[in-house]
Design a protein around this motif. Structure first.
Motif, PDB file in Angstrom:
ATOM      1  N   GLU A 192       1.008  -1.232   0.029  1.00  0.00           N
ATOM      2  CA  GLU A 192      -0.272  -0.268   0.319  1.00  0.00           C
ATOM      3  C   GLU A 192       1.083   1.635  -0.222  1.00  0.00           C
ATOM      4  OE1 GLU A 192      -3.721  -0.467   1.827  1.00  0.00           O
ATOM      5  OE2 GLU A 192      -2.650  -1.664   3.068  1.00  0.00           O
ATOM      6  N   GLU A 193       0.835   1.752  -1.316  1.00  0.00           N
ATOM      7  CA  GLU A 193       1.970   3.178  -1.217  1.00  0.00           C
ATOM      8  C   GLU A 193       1.347   4.131  -1.646  1.00  0.00           C
ATOM      9  OE1 GLU A 193       4.908   3.105  -4.865  1.00  0.00           O
ATOM     10  OE2 GLU A 193       4.953   0.988  -4.206  1.00  0.00           O
ATOM     11  N   LEU A 194       1.477   5.730  -1.675  1.00  0.00           N
ATOM     12  CA  LEU A 194       1.742   6.704  -2.129  1.00  0.00           C
ATOM     13  C   LEU A 194       2.532   6.713  -2.938  1.00  0.00           C
ATOM     14  CD1 LEU A 194      -0.655   7.436   1.155  1.00  0.00           C
ATOM     15  CD2 LEU A 194      -1.512   6.424  -1.101  1.00  0.00           C
ATOM     16  N   ALA A 195       2.835   7.752  -3.847  1.00  0.00           N
ATOM     17  CA  ALA A 195       3.108   8.600  -4.878  1.00  0.00           C
ATOM     18  C   ALA A 195       4.007   9.961  -3.748  1.00  0.00           C
ATOM     19  CB  ALA A 195       3.218   9.462  -6.421  1.00  0.00           C
ATOM     20  N   GLY A 196       5.008  10.140  -3.837  1.00  0.00           N
ATOM     21  CA  GLY A 196       6.019  11.080  -3.158  1.00  0.00           C
ATOM     22  C   GLY A 196       7.129  11.722  -3.902  1.00  0.00           C
ATOM     23  N   GLU A 197       7.120  13.029  -3.641  1.00  0.00           N
ATOM     24  CA  GLU A 197       8.034  13.841  -4.869  1.00  0.00           C
ATOM     25  C   GLU A 197       9.795  13.354  -4.593  1.00  0.00           C
ATOM     26  OE1 GLU A 197       7.832  17.851  -3.233  1.00  0.00           O
ATOM     27  OE2 GLU A 197       6.355  18.550  -4.346  1.00  0.00           O
ATOM     28  N   SER A 198       9.992  12.501  -3.510  1.00  0.00           N
ATOM     29  CA  SER A 198      11.696  11.939  -3.128  1.00  0.00           C
ATOM     30  C   SER A 198      11.129  10.737  -3.417  1.00  0.00           C
ATOM     31  CB  SER A 198      12.512  12.529  -2.133  1.00  0.00           C
ATOM     32  OG  SER A 198      12.339  13.869  -2.087  1.00  0.00           O
ATOM     33  N   GLY A 199      10.167  10.266  -3.121  1.00  0.00           N
ATOM     34  CA  GLY A 199      10.167   8.458  -2.855  1.00  0.00           C
ATOM     35  C   GLY A 199       8.833   8.249  -2.429  1.00  0.00           C
ATOM     36  N   TYR A 214      -1.961   3.496  11.720  1.00  0.00           N
ATOM     37  CA  TYR A 214      -1.182   4.270  12.199  1.00  0.00           C
ATOM     38  C   TYR A 214      -0.734   5.657  11.690  1.00  0.00           C
ATOM     39  CZ  TYR A 214       2.495   6.725  15.397  1.00  0.00           C
ATOM     40  OH  TYR A 214       3.171   8.190  15.748  1.00  0.00           O
ATOM     41  N   SER A 215      -0.189   5.575  10.962  1.00  0.00           N
ATOM     42  CA  SER A 215       0.111   6.824   9.892  1.00  0.00           C
ATOM     43  C   SER A 215       0.500   6.529   8.853  1.00  0.00           C
ATOM     44  CB  SER A 215       1.308   7.823  10.476  1.00  0.00           C
ATOM     45  OG  SER A 215       1.128   8.994   9.462  1.00  0.00           O
ATOM     46  N   PHE A 216       2.429   6.948   8.171  1.00  0.00           N
ATOM     47  CA  PHE A 216       2.581   6.416   7.016  1.00  0.00           C
ATOM     48  C   PHE A 216       4.432   6.451   7.158  1.00  0.00           C
ATOM     49  CE2 PHE A 216      -1.309   8.357   4.929  1.00  0.00           C
ATOM     50  CZ  PHE A 216      -1.453   7.922   4.013  1.00  0.00           C
ATOM     51  N   TYR A 217       4.797   5.575   6.806  1.00  0.00           N
ATOM     52  CA  TYR A 217       6.487   5.219   6.126  1.00  0.00           C
ATOM     53  C   TYR A 217       7.111   5.886   5.113  1.00  0.00           C
ATOM     54  CZ  TYR A 217      10.489   2.629   7.275  1.00  0.00           C
ATOM     55  OH  TYR A 217      11.876   1.833   7.201  1.00  0.00           O
ATOM     56  N   CYS A 218       8.009   6.715   5.289  1.00  0.00           N
ATOM     57  CA  CYS A 218       8.928   7.487   4.284  1.00  0.00           C
ATOM     58  C   CYS A 218       9.570   6.031   3.441  1.00  0.00           C
ATOM     59  CB  CYS A 218       9.376   9.252   4.205  1.00  0.00           C
ATOM     60  SG  CYS A 218      10.055   9.687   3.593  1.00  0.00           S
ATOM     61  N   GLY A 219       9.753   6.090   2.463  1.00  0.00           N
ATOM     62  CA  GLY A 219      10.504   5.088   1.668  1.00  0.00           C
ATOM     63  C   GLY A 219      11.586   5.891   1.176  1.00  0.00           C
ATOM     64  N   ASN A 220      11.971   7.635   0.725  1.00  0.00           N
ATOM     65  CA  ASN A 220      12.812   7.831   0.957  1.00  0.00           C
ATOM     66  C   ASN A 220      14.048   7.518   1.569  1.00  0.00           C
ATOM     67  OD1 ASN A 220      14.495   9.585  -0.913  1.00  0.00           O
ATOM     68  ND2 ASN A 220      13.737  11.363   0.844  1.00  0.00           N
ATOM     69  N   CYS A 239      12.981  14.079   6.224  1.00  0.00           N
ATOM     70  CA  CYS A 239      13.788  14.690   4.893  1.00  0.00           C
ATOM     71  C   CYS A 239      13.255  15.025   4.126  1.00  0.00           C
ATOM     72  CB  CYS A 239      13.788  13.349   4.033  1.00  0.00           C
ATOM     73  SG  CYS A 239      12.234  12.220   3.043  1.00  0.00           S
ATOM     74  N   GLY A 240      11.606  15.918   4.615  1.00  0.00           N
ATOM     75  CA  GLY A 240      11.092  17.016   3.718  1.00  0.00           C
ATOM     76  C   GLY A 240      10.489  16.421   2.513  1.00  0.00           C
ATOM     77  N   ASN A 241      10.156  14.879   1.857  1.00  0.00           N
ATOM     78  CA  ASN A 241       9.621  13.889   0.920  1.00  0.00           C
ATOM     79  C   ASN A 241       7.612  14.138   1.640  1.00  0.00           C
ATOM     80  OD1 ASN A 241       8.457  12.024  -1.203  1.00  0.00           O
ATOM     81  ND2 ASN A 241       8.307  10.536   0.028  1.00  0.00           N
ATOM     82  N   LEU A 242       7.431  14.650   0.074  1.00  0.00           N
ATOM     83  CA  LEU A 242       6.008  15.463   0.256  1.00  0.00           C
ATOM     84  C   LEU A 242       4.885  14.265  -0.458  1.00  0.00           C
ATOM     85  CD1 LEU A 242       3.912  17.739   1.216  1.00  0.00           C
ATOM     86  CD2 LEU A 242       4.850  18.407  -0.589  1.00  0.00           C
ATOM     87  N   ASN A 243       4.309  14.561   0.166  1.00  0.00           N
ATOM     88  CA  ASN A 243       2.936  13.886  -0.673  1.00  0.00           C
ATOM     89  C   ASN A 243       1.215  15.207  -0.951  1.00  0.00           C
ATOM     90  OD1 ASN A 243      -0.296  12.357  -0.963  1.00  0.00           O
ATOM     91  ND2 ASN A 243       1.526  11.223  -1.984  1.00  0.00           N
ATOM     92  N   LYS A 244       1.300  15.715  -2.431  1.00  0.00           N
ATOM     93  CA  LYS A 244      -0.030  16.446  -2.259  1.00  0.00           C
ATOM     94  C   LYS A 244      -0.806  16.137  -2.064  1.00  0.00           C
ATOM     95  CE  LYS A 244       3.030  19.448  -5.110  1.00  0.00           C
ATOM     96  NZ  LYS A 244       3.134  19.888  -6.451  1.00  0.00           N
ATOM     97  N   PRO A 245      -2.241  16.576  -1.109  1.00  0.00           N
ATOM     98  CA  PRO A 245      -3.555  16.507  -1.500  1.00  0.00           C
ATOM     99  C   PRO A 245      -4.159  15.222  -2.514  1.00  0.00           C
ATOM    100  CG  PRO A 245      -3.552  18.394  -1.580  1.00  0.00           C
ATOM    101  CD  PRO A 245      -2.287  17.538  -0.976  1.00  0.00           C
ATOM    102  N   GLN A 246      -3.606  15.478  -3.821  1.00  0.00           N
ATOM    103  CA  GLN A 246      -4.879  15.356  -4.575  1.00  0.00           C
ATOM    104  C   GLN A 246      -3.852  14.216  -4.887  1.00  0.00           C
ATOM    105  OE1 GLN A 246      -2.979  18.595  -4.805  1.00  0.00           O
ATOM    106  NE2 GLN A 246      -2.130  18.835  -5.979  1.00  0.00           N
ATOM    107  N   GLU A 247      -2.842  13.741  -4.746  1.00  0.00           N
ATOM    108  CA  GLU A 247      -2.463  12.249  -5.329  1.00  0.00           C
ATOM    109  C   GLU A 247      -2.258  10.819  -4.425  1.00  0.00           C
ATOM    110  OE1 GLU A 247       1.583  13.639  -5.083  1.00  0.00           O
ATOM    111  OE2 GLU A 247       1.350  14.526  -7.221  1.00  0.00           O
TER     112      GLU A 247
END
Length: 253
Positions: A192-199, A214-220, A239-247
């Motif tokens: 189960e993954e969501l796209a992020g700018e860095s990973g 619980y929340s999310f785990y940053c793959g970057n 690390c500042g990796n970001l997933n925008k809400p529309q994504e």
């Protein structure tokens, strides 16, 4: 992500991944990286590795592209994983984990009683990777590449992990976990993954059955996202990796 045996045709992509991976993660000069590439990742050597019965060369493929590779060598009853590199754009997507776990299994199947993993101490981002698989630092050594001496750290498979290799294959695999700031264990689901700018971001659950998120785990950077901001953006505080809400699908939360 598919893990397969490398072929000589993969040589160019393997060298390119090694080049970009070391540039992103190694605290060494461009000249040092070039020396390593020339000695360890030239086409002739890669072709020899592919044909050798004493070496293992695996690649992780994603839609026909090489995402990462692993090299290992065997000496009697001991096998050593010498190189593991993943292209920066594929990090956090399971390529490194798939390569490492597949290699350890195959090396044991091929008769290796002991499996070790080697990492250059210049690898600024590799700390902690092998420990996730039950390996621990055993000693430091020195190797010479391109006329330059490098310090390497050798990680050995723990006795408990080695014993687990002999267990019934029907046993349930260990789940990937992480620890919250409060010391609680959460369970990572890489399916189960969501796209992020860095990973990508992976969903983290509070229970092994993955029923309560619980929340999310940053793959970057492989850290937990403890909260979602007021604009419903998933943003890694490390690390500042970001997933925008529309994504992403708000139903996750």
């Amino acid at each position: 992500m598919e893990i397969t045996e490398a072929t000589a045709d993969d040589g160019e992509e393997i060298r390119d991944i090694a080049d970009r991976s070391m540039a992103a993660s190694y605290a060494v000069s461009p000249d040092t990286i070039e020396s390593i590439l020339e000695e360890c990742f030239n086409q002739d050597r890669i072709s020899q590795l592919v044909d050798s019965e004493e070496a293992t060369l695996l690649v992780a493929e994603d839609e026909g592209h090489v995402a990462g590779f692993l090299e290992a060598e065997r000496d009697e009853d001991t096998a050593t994983i010498t190189w593991l590199h993943v292209a920066p754009e594929f990090r956090g997507m399971g390529a490194g984990t798939g390569l490492f776990e597949t290699a350890v299994d195959r090396l044991h199947e091929d008769g290796a009683e002991n499996v070790m993993a080697r990492d250059l101490s210049d690898n600024a981002e590799g700390e902690g990777f092998f420990e996730k698989f039950g390996f621990e630092e055993a000693r430091q050594d020195r190797i010479e590449i391109g006329g330059e001496e490098h310090v390497v750290e050798l990680h050995a498979e723990t006795e408990a992990e080695a014993d687990a290799e002999g267990e019934d294959e029907t046993d349930s695999p260990a789940q990937e976990t992480a620890t919250t700031e409060d010391g609680e264990t959460v369970y990572i689901d890489r399916d189960e993954e969501l796209a992020g700018e860095s990973g990508p971001f992976f969903v983290a659950y509070t229970d092994e059955d993955r029923e309560e998120q619980y929340s999310f785990y940053c793959g970057n950077c492989e850290s937990l996202v403890e909260a979602v901001d007021s604009m419903e953006r998933v943003e890694c505080g490390t690390c500042g990796n970001l997933n925008k809400p529309q994504e992403w699908d708000g139903g996750y939360l």
